[in-house]
Design a protein around this motif. Structure first.
Motif, PDB file in Angstrom:
ATOM      1  N   ASP A  44       0.899  -1.082   0.169  1.00 53.83           N
ATOM      2  CA  ASP A  44       0.022  -0.044  -0.116  1.00 53.83           C
ATOM      3  C   ASP A  44       0.797   1.022   0.037  1.00 53.83           C
ATOM      4  N   ILE A  45       1.107   1.827  -1.169  1.00 49.11           N
ATOM      5  CA  ILE A  45       1.910   2.841  -1.169  1.00 49.11           C
ATOM      6  C   ILE A  45       1.485   4.147  -0.714  1.00 49.11           C
ATOM      7  N   ARG A  69       1.433   5.189  -8.528  1.00 43.05           N
ATOM      8  CA  ARG A  69       0.938   3.538  -8.866  1.00 43.05           C
ATOM      9  C   ARG A  69       1.230   3.555 -10.183  1.00 43.05           C
ATOM     10  N   GLU A 129      -1.065   7.746  -5.951  1.00 43.14           N
ATOM     11  CA  GLU A 129      -1.946   7.346  -7.180  1.00 43.14           C
ATOM     12  C   GLU A 129      -0.986   7.645  -8.123  1.00 43.14           C
TER      13      GLU A 129
END
Length: 91
Positions: free
Chosen positions: A17-18, A87, A84
């Motif tokens: 989970d970045i 990702r 985001e």
């Protein structure tokens, strides 16, 4: 004899989970708990300045293997926005 493995690198491990990883990095700069970081609050409101932004870029490069511009924290001012973006760069 030790074998040489050129594929081993810290940049090959992408956090699951970045956003949570980023929150943890921000929290470490602020010397606080990651749970207190609002993922949608602009990082500037936490008092993060250009020195911290450069440090965060270095952490991203070391961990994710992505070269990012030092303006990343201003272009994507929240943890969620930055996550985001990262990702999409990884994909």
């Amino acid at each position: 004899m030790t074998s040489t493995d050129t594929t081993t690198s810290t940049s090959t491990t992408v956090p699951a989970d970045i956003a949570q990883w980023l929150a943890g990095r921000v929290a470490s700069y602020l010397d606080t708990d990651a749970a207190t970081i609002d993922l949608d609050l602009p990082l500037a409101e936490y008092g993060l300045d250009s020195v911290y932004a450069l440090s965060l870029c270095g952490d991203i490069e070391d961990t994710l293997g992505l070269v990012v511009e030092p303006t990343l924290a201003w272009d994507y001012p929240t943890v969620n926005a930055m996550a985001e973006f990262l990702r999409t760069e990884i994909a």
